[in-house]
Design a protein around this motif. Structure first.
Motif, PDB file in Angstrom:
ATOM      1  N   GLN A   1       7.685  53.490 -26.457  1.00  0.00           N
ATOM      2  CA  GLN A   1       6.390  53.743 -25.851  1.00  0.00           C
ATOM      3  C   GLN A   1       5.654  54.918 -26.497  1.00  0.00           C
TER       4      GLN A   1
ATOM      5  N   GLU B   1       7.138  48.423 -24.378  1.00  0.00           N
ATOM      6  CA  GLU B   1       5.890  48.990 -23.869  1.00  0.00           C
ATOM      7  C   GLU B   1       5.192  49.858 -24.913  1.00  0.00           C
TER       8      GLU B   1
ATOM      9  N   ALA C   1       1.579  50.963 -24.215  1.00  0.00           N
ATOM     10  CA  ALA C   1       1.246  51.559 -22.918  1.00  0.00           C
ATOM     11  C   ALA C   1       0.496  52.880 -23.031  1.00  0.00           C
TER      12      ALA C   1
ATOM     13  N   ARG D   1      -4.359  49.854 -29.077  1.00  0.00           N
ATOM     14  CA  ARG D   1      -3.591  48.749 -28.513  1.00  0.00           C
ATOM     15  C   ARG D   1      -3.878  47.463 -29.284  1.00  0.00           C
TER      16      ARG D   1
ATOM     17  N   THR E   1       5.890  44.303 -21.864  1.00  0.00           N
ATOM     18  CA  THR E   1       4.563  44.865 -21.612  1.00  0.00           C
ATOM     19  C   THR E   1       4.146  44.814 -20.151  1.00  0.00           C
ATOM     20  N   HIS E   2       3.121  45.607 -19.845  1.00  0.00           N
ATOM     21  CA  HIS E   2       2.482  45.614 -18.541  1.00  0.00           C
ATOM     22  C   HIS E   2       1.185  44.820 -18.573  1.00  0.00           C
ATOM     23  N   TYR E   3       0.677  44.615 -19.789  1.00  0.00           N
ATOM     24  CA  TYR E   3      -0.648  44.023 -19.920  1.00  0.00           C
ATOM     25  C   TYR E   3      -0.557  42.503 -19.964  1.00  0.00           C
TER      26      TYR E   3
END
Lengths: 286, 295
Positions: free
Chosen positions: B102, B180, B183, B190, B212-214
């Motif tokens: 990250q 991530e 992030a 990104r 990932t969070h996206y």
């Protein structure tokens, strides 16, 4: 460039001194220091001063910088010189005598030599090791020079790795400190007023988060290094290896010659015999 | 299909921690249990899950930063829990399965970009010319060749992350796990990193696993895996996974915005047909629907 780390005031450049192998610079510095402490005649000191000037010019370091390096020690220098002048007892008549103070010729010579020694020591080593050598190059040089110690299980590689990582993280941590300070300031912290005690106390709320985050960084970095197959210096090669060039041998010759001349000019009975013999041989050859 | 590059069988991992204020009691925190997952060469996989779901643990198990406490992991056919698994095998696995983290700052080791990229190959003990070649190639892939002699701390977050990726590429891995990695970056950084991920997958044939969070990033992958409370609960194409939006909501995830909008409209009784994941697709679906709605 590599130079962007501002520690120990490295001045990036491409002078012959900058290009010298860091290992040879360390060796040269050792010879240079030995020569300074061996010197005890005006001729030897003249030679050392010439060598120092030569180094400054070769490294393209401005005299302003040199003055800055000497400035902080001037007070101590004058103080010790005066003490030397007053307290040294010499043979023969004193040059000056009033009340209990007697100043001898030897005292003055000793004070001048001592002051010269310290000044050229600081200038010479700064020019060789700090101004023209990046901290990383210096670390590489030290690692390489100490590598024989690996045989007796001294973790030389580990120390060098630690050093270079520390250097790598200095700018990162400075940035982080600024961030933390701003965060504290925005909540009303005051770092710039009050006495020493109060200011020192104000630093605690900066240091605590800084330490916590440094430990976290260290752990993440260790994981990242493991992911990149780091396993100490086992089976490790290097992109840039240090290599001695012609200029390094040349520098070695010059420094050795200076040391030899200084030794030969020494005024001690023990050496005089050897000196005469060496001079005899030299002149006989000529 | 050929032998998967990564195969997990009933994989589980439990953290053991000392309980506070006691000397003997230990707490076992299960992070992952009974995960069955096969990753094939050349795949582009996204792993989704909310914080603490166990997705980072999974990543660390795949390149042996953590050793499984249950089940088995096969990397390129080799059982990593086998007792004959040597230290050399371990480093071979770490070379094959690269990982990008990250925080780009905490991955860079050297003070000069090219020396940092060289760190991996140096550890592999490659000859100097080969290291040089790999560094040049890797920097070209991430379009950072002009920064070879720069200091990493002067670069932007996205650029630093590209250097970190180059450092992994230089080891010529089969798989790269992005844990991530986007992030902490701004939208521009990104986008750069995602573009490189996809380039690596398509042009270099590297298997990419993007944790990932996206949701927008996940929607671009060929396959999406969802982890919740240490269990693998969904595994399928992006379309399949994002079709059950109510399930995603139940486990604290969302679908990409476009899909969310269409889902909300459907809930209110609008009969919108068709699947849509990316922004463009959603726009088209909605336009088509509006056309039909008018007439």
């Amino acid at each position: 460039m590599i130079s962007d780390i501002t520690l120990g005031q490295f001045f990036p450049g491409f002078s012959p001194l900058h290009k010298m192998d860091p290992r040879m610079k360390i060796i040269a510095a050792v010879i240079y220091i030995a020569a300074i402490f061996t010197a005890n005649t005006p001729a030897a000191f003249a030679l050392m001063i010439i060598t120092t000037f030569f180094m400054i010019t070769l490294g393209r370091i401005s005299f302003k910088v040199i003055l800055k390096a000497v400035k902080p020690i001037i007070f101590i220098l004058i103080f010790t010189a005066i003490i030397n002048v007053f307290l040294t007892k010499g043979e023969g008549e004193p040059l000056l005598a009033f009340w209990v103070i007697k100043i001898y010729k030897e005292g003055i010579i000793r004070a001048v030599f001592m002051a010269l020694r310290v000044v050229i020591l600081i200038i010479g080593t700064s020019v060789l090791l700090t101004y023209t050598t990046s901290p990383i190059a210096l670390t590489d040089g030290i690692e390489s020079l100490l590598s024989p110690l690996k045989k007796i299980k001294v973790p030389v590689h580990t120390f060098a790795m630690m050093m270079s990582i520390a250097l790598r993280f200095i700018p990162t941590l400075i940035e982080e400190t600024e961030k933390i300070m701003n965060a504290q300031k925005s909540r009303g912290a005051d770092f710039s007023s009050g006495g020493l005690r109060k200011r020192a106390k104000a630093l605690v709320p900066i240091l605590v988060p800084l330490f916590v985050s440094s430990f976290k960084r260290a752990e993440e970095l260790a994981t990242a290094m493991e992911c990149r197959c780091y396993r100490g210096d086992k089976n490790r090669t290097k992109l840039k290896a240090l290599s001695f060039k012609a200029r390094d041998f040349f520098a070695f010759l010059i420094f050795s010659a200076v040391l030899t001349l200084v030794i030969l000019s020494r005024n001690t009975d023990a050496l005089i015999g050897i000196k005469h013999r060496v001079l005899d041989i030299v002149f006989y050859k000529l | 299909m050929s032998e998967p590059i990564i195969r997990c069988e009933h994989l589980g991992f439990t953290y053991t921690e000392d309980e506070e204020n006691t000397d003997t009691a230990r707490v076992e925190i299960p992070a992952l249990s009974d995960v069955n997952l096969s990753v094939y060469r050349g795949e582009y996989i996204a792993v989704l899950g909310h914080n603490g779901s166990g997705k980072s643990t999974l990543a660390k198990l795949l390149n042996l930063i953590l050793v499984p406490t249950e089940g088995k992991v096969y990397i390129d056919g080799k059982d990593v829990t086998d007792e004959n698994f040597s230290e050399d095998d371990l480093f071979d696995v770490r070379r094959k399965v690269g990982m990008v983290f990250q925080n780009p700052d905490n991955q860079l080791v050297a003070t000069v970009v090219e020396e940092d990229v060289a760190f991996g190959p140096e550890n592999l003990g490659l000859p100097r010319e080969e290291i040089r070649r790999r560094v040049t190639d890797a920097l070209n892939v991430v379009s950072m060749q002009n920064y070879a002699n720069h200091a990493p701390h002067k670069l932007s977050g996205g650029q630093k992350q590209r250097i970190a990726i180059a450092g992994i590429i230089a080891m010529k891995p089969d798989v790269i796990i992005f844990d991530e990695s986007t992030a902490m970056l701004d939208p521009l950084g990104r986008a750069e990193v995602v573009r490189i991920m996809e380039k690596l997958n398509r042009e270099e044939g590297i298997t990419v696993i993007n944790i990932t969070h996206y949701m927008e990033e996940a929607a671009r992958a060929d396959r999406v895996v969802v982890i919740n409370d240490g269990k693998l609960i969904l595994d399928g194409s992006a379309k399949e996974v994002f079709s059950d939006i109510s399930l995603l909501h139940r486990i604290g995830l969302e679908a990409p915005q476009g899909a969310e909008l269409i889902h909300a409209l459907r809930k209110d009784g609008f009969g919108i047909a068709g699947d849509s994941l990316t922004e463009e697709e959603s726009v088209e679906t909605l336009l088509a629907f509006l056309e039909s709605y008018k007439s």
